[in-house]
Design a protein around this motif. Structure first.
Motif, PDB file in Angstrom:
ATOM      1  N   ALA A 158       0.887  -1.010  -0.295  1.00  0.00           N
ATOM      2  CA  ALA A 158      -0.085   0.361   0.106  1.00  0.00           C
ATOM      3  C   ALA A 158       0.583   1.620   0.496  1.00  0.00           C
ATOM      4  O   ALA A 158       0.501   2.453  -0.749  1.00  0.00           O
ATOM      5  N   ILE A 159       1.980   1.119   0.892  1.00  0.00           N
ATOM      6  CA  ILE A 159       2.983   2.679   0.978  1.00  0.00           C
ATOM      7  C   ILE A 159       3.936   2.835  -0.454  1.00  0.00           C
ATOM      8  O   ILE A 159       4.119   4.390  -1.147  1.00  0.00           O
ATOM      9  N   ASP A 160       3.839   1.928  -0.704  1.00  0.00           N
ATOM     10  CA  ASP A 160       4.431   2.038  -2.456  1.00  0.00           C
ATOM     11  C   ASP A 160       3.484   2.379  -3.575  1.00  0.00           C
ATOM     12  O   ASP A 160       3.440   2.976  -3.786  1.00  0.00           O
ATOM     13  N   ARG A 161       2.188   1.948  -3.879  1.00  0.00           N
ATOM     14  CA  ARG A 161       1.274   2.186  -5.143  1.00  0.00           C
ATOM     15  C   ARG A 161       0.946   3.687  -4.752  1.00  0.00           C
ATOM     16  O   ARG A 161       0.970   4.082  -4.876  1.00  0.00           O
ATOM     17  N   VAL A 162       0.336   3.771  -2.816  1.00  0.00           N
ATOM     18  CA  VAL A 162      -0.120   5.227  -3.002  1.00  0.00           C
ATOM     19  C   VAL A 162       0.691   6.715  -2.943  1.00  0.00           C
ATOM     20  O   VAL A 162       0.656   7.382  -3.874  1.00  0.00           O
ATOM     21  N   ARG A 163       2.361   6.125  -2.416  1.00  0.00           N
ATOM     22  CA  ARG A 163       3.240   7.175  -2.542  1.00  0.00           C
ATOM     23  C   ARG A 163       3.925   7.526  -3.867  1.00  0.00           C
ATOM     24  O   ARG A 163       3.838   8.630  -4.678  1.00  0.00           O
ATOM     25  N   ALA A 164       3.381   6.143  -5.074  1.00  0.00           N
ATOM     26  CA  ALA A 164       4.277   6.430  -5.985  1.00  0.00           C
ATOM     27  C   ALA A 164       2.896   7.333  -6.727  1.00  0.00           C
ATOM     28  O   ALA A 164       2.946   7.815  -7.379  1.00  0.00           O
ATOM     29  N   ILE A 166       0.457   9.344  -5.655  1.00  0.00           N
ATOM     30  CA  ILE A 166       0.945  11.158  -5.115  1.00  0.00           C
ATOM     31  C   ILE A 166       2.033  11.679  -5.526  1.00  0.00           C
ATOM     32  O   ILE A 166       1.868  12.485  -6.608  1.00  0.00           O
ATOM     33  N   ALA A 167       2.436  10.644  -6.667  1.00  0.00           N
ATOM     34  CA  ALA A 167       3.988  11.268  -6.959  1.00  0.00           C
ATOM     35  C   ALA A 167       3.770  11.700  -8.335  1.00  0.00           C
ATOM     36  O   ALA A 167       4.267  13.177  -8.733  1.00  0.00           O
ATOM     37  N   ALA A 168       2.503  11.050  -8.867  1.00  0.00           N
ATOM     38  CA  ALA A 168       2.592  11.533 -10.193  1.00  0.00           C
ATOM     39  C   ALA A 168       1.054  12.337  -9.952  1.00  0.00           C
ATOM     40  O   ALA A 168       0.774  12.703 -11.423  1.00  0.00           O
ATOM     41  N   ASP A 169       0.384  12.748  -9.749  1.00  0.00           N
ATOM     42  CA  ASP A 169      -0.723  13.347  -8.989  1.00  0.00           C
ATOM     43  C   ASP A 169      -0.847  14.027  -8.092  1.00  0.00           C
ATOM     44  O   ASP A 169      -1.515  13.330  -7.017  1.00  0.00           O
ATOM     45  N   PRO A 170       0.123  15.382  -7.728  1.00  0.00           N
ATOM     46  CA  PRO A 170      -0.182  15.361  -5.983  1.00  0.00           C
ATOM     47  C   PRO A 170      -1.461  16.159  -5.326  1.00  0.00           C
ATOM     48  O   PRO A 170      -1.537  15.664  -4.088  1.00  0.00           O
ATOM     49  N   ARG A 171      -2.486  16.041  -6.062  1.00  0.00           N
ATOM     50  CA  ARG A 171      -3.660  16.109  -6.033  1.00  0.00           C
ATOM     51  C   ARG A 171      -4.265  15.099  -5.128  1.00  0.00           C
ATOM     52  O   ARG A 171      -5.141  15.629  -3.639  1.00  0.00           O
ATOM     53  N   LEU A 172      -4.352  14.216  -5.630  1.00  0.00           N
ATOM     54  CA  LEU A 172      -4.433  12.955  -5.177  1.00  0.00           C
ATOM     55  C   LEU A 172      -4.381  13.064  -3.535  1.00  0.00           C
ATOM     56  O   LEU A 172      -4.981  11.811  -2.485  1.00  0.00           O
ATOM     57  N   GLY A 173      -3.025  13.726  -2.738  1.00  0.00           N
ATOM     58  CA  GLY A 173      -3.239  13.328  -1.857  1.00  0.00           C
ATOM     59  C   GLY A 173      -4.038  14.450  -0.996  1.00  0.00           C
ATOM     60  O   GLY A 173      -4.412  13.144  -0.054  1.00  0.00           O
ATOM     61  N   GLY A 174      -4.690  14.867  -1.712  1.00  0.00           N
ATOM     62  CA  GLY A 174      -5.419  15.712  -0.186  1.00  0.00           C
ATOM     63  C   GLY A 174      -6.750  15.121  -0.722  1.00  0.00           C
ATOM     64  O   GLY A 174      -7.046  14.640   1.021  1.00  0.00           O
ATOM     65  N   ARG A 175      -7.279  14.488  -1.421  1.00  0.00           N
ATOM     66  CA  ARG A 175      -8.334  13.606  -1.408  1.00  0.00           C
ATOM     67  C   ARG A 175      -8.118  12.288  -0.410  1.00  0.00           C
ATOM     68  O   ARG A 175      -9.104  11.759   0.732  1.00  0.00           O
ATOM     69  N   THR A 231      -1.532   8.497  12.925  1.00  0.00           N
ATOM     70  CA  THR A 231      -0.399   9.294  12.519  1.00  0.00           C
ATOM     71  C   THR A 231       0.559   8.427  12.196  1.00  0.00           C
ATOM     72  O   THR A 231       0.920   9.392  11.011  1.00  0.00           O
ATOM     73  N   GLU A 232       0.702   7.373  12.848  1.00  0.00           N
ATOM     74  CA  GLU A 232       2.216   6.979  11.613  1.00  0.00           C
ATOM     75  C   GLU A 232       2.120   6.688  10.357  1.00  0.00           C
ATOM     76  O   GLU A 232       2.964   6.679   9.241  1.00  0.00           O
ATOM     77  N   ARG A 233       1.021   6.310  10.780  1.00  0.00           N
ATOM     78  CA  ARG A 233       0.816   4.979   9.293  1.00  0.00           C
ATOM     79  C   ARG A 233       0.197   5.941   8.306  1.00  0.00           C
ATOM     80  O   ARG A 233       0.500   5.974   7.098  1.00  0.00           O
ATOM     81  N   MET A 234      -0.109   6.916   8.236  1.00  0.00           N
ATOM     82  CA  MET A 234      -1.399   8.179   7.608  1.00  0.00           C
ATOM     83  C   MET A 234       0.458   9.189   7.265  1.00  0.00           C
ATOM     84  O   MET A 234       0.679   9.265   5.662  1.00  0.00           O
ATOM     85  N   ALA A 235       1.308   9.264   7.269  1.00  0.00           N
ATOM     86  CA  ALA A 235       2.774   9.633   7.061  1.00  0.00           C
ATOM     87  C   ALA A 235       3.389   8.430   6.573  1.00  0.00           C
ATOM     88  O   ALA A 235       4.319   8.698   4.843  1.00  0.00           O
ATOM     89  N   GLU A 236       3.695   7.246   6.490  1.00  0.00           N
ATOM     90  CA  GLU A 236       3.761   6.538   5.542  1.00  0.00           C
ATOM     91  C   GLU A 236       3.379   6.366   4.304  1.00  0.00           C
ATOM     92  O   GLU A 236       4.162   6.400   3.748  1.00  0.00           O
ATOM     93  N   LEU A 237       2.372   6.626   4.966  1.00  0.00           N
ATOM     94  CA  LEU A 237       1.371   6.742   3.077  1.00  0.00           C
ATOM     95  C   LEU A 237       2.043   8.410   2.094  1.00  0.00           C
ATOM     96  O   LEU A 237       1.561   8.423   1.112  1.00  0.00           O
ATOM     97  N   GLY A 238       2.505   9.181   2.965  1.00  0.00           N
ATOM     98  CA  GLY A 238       2.792  10.248   2.238  1.00  0.00           C
ATOM     99  C   GLY A 238       1.424  11.355   2.483  1.00  0.00           C
ATOM    100  O   GLY A 238       1.189  12.699   2.188  1.00  0.00           O
ATOM    101  N   LEU A 239       0.477  10.662   3.161  1.00  0.00           N
ATOM    102  CA  LEU A 239      -0.317  11.683   3.818  1.00  0.00           C
ATOM    103  C   LEU A 239      -0.263  12.925   4.667  1.00  0.00           C
ATOM    104  O   LEU A 239      -0.140  11.911   6.098  1.00  0.00           O
TER     105      LEU A 239
END
Length: 241
Positions: A158-164, A166-175, A231-239
């Motif tokens: 999950a961390i790998d796919r979500v971070r990738a 968000i890197a491709a589309d930063p707007r996804l991070g907010g949602r 909070t730690e998990r969210m940070a691991e996802l880059g959120l």
């Protein structure tokens, strides 16, 4: 996340395991706890199998399907433990079907990425809560619960796919950040609902004359630890949490 030293109960040792089940309140609590965990695993299997249909690549589909199979495989040991305690595993799971399904109805993901965040963050919240409770169980049951909550590889995936993404589309991070906060709120509501409906689980946390329990301050610290891990998990996802 394990309870801090100050909240860690002494707990019965291996030789005391048969004795604690002489207490019908404790036995009922263990049956309820194993029942809710077992149904949670079945529900996780079903949800991951559905998520596999949304996978953007064949590689992702196979990875998610493998994780789903691992979730289902965890039900067997819990079922056997319930049978050892003289309980019907399916009857033990039945009371938790509605609240767990209600949670999933309220948190149905709209796409692949929300599904990944839910599986990692949502399941993580539940697992943290069960680990906290496990500290107040007999050794054999505690070990079974902890083993049933081991990561199947979904965290790194999950961390790998979500971070990738968000890197491709930063707007996804907010949602997805808003989605993570919603999951936290719904998970807390579900935990309170289950605890309120099952007196045995409340009694387990409260303890008894011969078993340690949690006072209000300790319960507050427990939920603070769960929130911190979220909070730690969210940070691991880059959120942002």
């Amino acid at each position: 996340m394990a309870p801090s030293t100050i909240d860690q109960p002494a707990g019965p040792g291996p030789d005391d395991t048969p004795l604690v089940f002489d207490d019908p309140v404790y036995r009922e609590a263990v049956v309820d706890l194993l029942g809710v965990i077992a149904y949670g695993e079945i529900s996780a299997f079903e949800r991951l199998a559905e998520d596999a249909k949304l996978a953007p690549t064949l590689e992702d589909k196979v990875a998610i399907a493998s994780m789903a199979a691992a979730e289902l495989g965890r039900v067997g040991p819990i079922r056997r433990r319930l049978e050892e305690l003289g309980a019907d595993p399916f009857a033990a799971m039945a009371p938790f079907r509605q609240p767990i399904e209600l949670f999933h109805e309220h948190t149905a993901p709209s796409d692949w990425y929300e599904g990944l965040v839910k599986a990692y963050v949502g399941d993580g919240l539940a697992d943290d809560f069960y680990r906290e409770i496990a500290a107040y169980l007999d050794t054999a049951t505690r070990d079974l619960v902890v083993a049933s909550l081991e990561d199947t590889g979904h965290a790194a995936f999950a961390i790998d796919r979500v971070r990738a993404a968000i890197a491709a589309d930063p707007r996804l991070g907010g949602r997805l950040a808003l989605w993570g906060r919603r999951l936290m709120g719904e998970a807390l509501i579900q935990a309170q609902r289950v605890a309120a409906e099952r007196d045995s689980l409340s009694a387990l946390l409260a303890g008894s004359v011969d078993r340690p329990g949690l006072d209000l301050a300790a319960i507050g610290r427990m939920f603070a630890r769960i929130t911190e891990r979220h909070t730690e998990r969210m940070a691991e996802l880059g959120l942002a949490s």
